[in-house]
Write an enzyme that holds these catalytic residues in place. Structure first.
Site, short mmCIF file in Angstrom:
data_model
loop_
_atom_site.label_atom_id
_atom_site.label_comp_id
_atom_site.label_asym_id
_atom_site.label_seq_id
_atom_site.Cartn_x
_atom_site.Cartn_y
_atom_site.Cartn_z
N ASN A 1 18.64 49.69 -28.96
CA ASN A 1 18.60 51.16 -28.88
C ASN A 1 19.71 51.69 -27.98
OD1 ASN A 1 16.46 51.83 -30.62
ND2 ASN A 1 14.92 51.43 -29.05
N GLU B 1 8.00 47.90 -30.64
CA GLU B 1 8.75 46.89 -31.39
C GLU B 1 7.90 45.67 -31.67
OE1 GLU B 1 9.97 46.19 -27.00
OE2 GLU B 1 9.39 47.87 -28.26
N ASP C 1 7.43 40.07 -31.74
CA ASP C 1 8.10 41.06 -30.91
C ASP C 1 9.61 40.90 -31.07
OD1 ASP C 1 7.51 43.03 -28.47
OD2 ASP C 1 9.33 41.90 -28.01
#
Length: 329
Positions: free
Chosen positions: A214, A249, A206
């Site tokens: 982002n 992700e 992860d």
């Protein structure tokens, strides 16, 4: 006095002559119709984009091949009619054994309708053919075994099938396996490992603080990060390992036949490659880290779900311990 029979004799021959003339006219008309039919058949064969063929099984001689042969194969029909090996030599090497065996099957089955194999055309292009064939059986004993068939160029169809398969199994953004395809493959590897008693490792990965990436640099830059992670996965894992994007992700990997110590080495290599990644957004440089959870198949594991659960728990433990690390469970 003139004999009426003698007087009418020349006229008596007219019906016979007329019948002969009519017969000749009919014959000429039939010849014309046959010629028209031959021209029609010939034009149809030229326009059909499939190879019609006839083959003498005993003499290994091609008896007939339609005009489409030269368009699809790019080779001379005359050479094929003279030498059957022209057909063999045009088949893609990996498919030659299947093409010959499936042709021989027609002797037992009477017809084979599911033959698909590749050829190499004269210009070097690889093309797919769907080649249906059947025996043209003769009622009289001792007649030669003639196999007839029709071969269609299905290259475009195969390319479309390949593309549809890719779209169905691949994550569009990262070009890695998507979640469904990854777990389908993982379940197969798990079953194989249990069946043969071989080792298997399961890894979850992860990206740390991906939401911050982002928010700080924009979603296009976040997409770039995901793509680079996938590249690291493809470059760091061993041949035969599975790797896929299973969430926003989150990525996963399965290492078939991989002992626990080797699995740790593979995970560490992946971690190091990701740490080396560098990104630049509007002159602002940044890097990323990932947290990984790693586990191995045990005798108590009855399904892939147990491995997934342990790897997931280990990954979240890596997050709790400060991120950017591998936890093995």
């Amino acid at each position: 006095m003139v004999n009426n029979k003698q007087k009418d004799a020349p006229h008596a021959q007219w019906p016979e002559a007329a019948q002969t003339l009519i017969a000749l006219m009919h014959a000429q008309g039939e010849v014309a119709r046959l010629s028209e039919r031959e021209q029609l058949i010939s034009s149809l064969l030229v326009s059909v984009n499939a190879v019609l063929w006839a083959f003498n099984w005993e003499t290994r001689q091609v008896l007939y091949v339609s005009p489409a042969y030269e368009r699809i194969f790019g080779r001379s029909a005359g050479l094929l009619l003279a030498d059957y090996n022209q057909w063999r030599d045009s088949i893609y090497p990996d498919d030659l054994e299947y093409a010959e065996q499936s042709l021989a099957e027609v002797l037992r089955k009477g017809a084979v309708e599911d033959r698909e194999y590749r050829i190499i055309a004269a210009d070097g292009q690889v093309r797919w053919l769907s080649d249906k064939c059947f025996i043209n059986r003769q009622d009289e004993p001792g007649q030669p075994v003639i196999i007839v068939g029709i071969a269609e160029d299905i290259t475009d169809k195969k390319h479309m099938e390949t593309e549809l398969q890719r779209l169905a199994t691949t994550d569009v953004l990262t070009q890695s396996s998507n979640r469904r395809h990854f777990f389908e493959c993982a379940h197969r590897e798990f079953a194989e490992a249990r069946r043969h008693g071989s080792p298997l490792a399961f890894l979850l990965l992860d990206i740390d603080d991906f939401k911050l990436i982002n928010d700080s640099y924009g979603h296009p830059e976040g997409d770039n990060v995901l793509q680079r992670i996938a590249e690291c996965g493809r470059g760091s894992l061993r041949r035969g390992d599975l790797f896929g994007r299973i969430g926003g992700e989150e990525f996963a990997a399965v290492f078939p036949g991989c002992a626990p110590d080797m699995a740790v080495q593979v995970a560490e290599r992946l971690q190091q490659e990701i740490q080396r990644l560098r990104f630049n957004h509007d002159g602002q440089a940044f890097s990323i880290t990932v947290s990984q959870g790693l586990t191995n198949l045990t005798e108590a594991d009855e399904s892939l779900d147990s491995l997934f659960a342990r790897a997931d728990a280990a990954m979240y433990e890596a997050k709790r311990q400060g991120k950017n690390r591998i936890i093995a469970a």
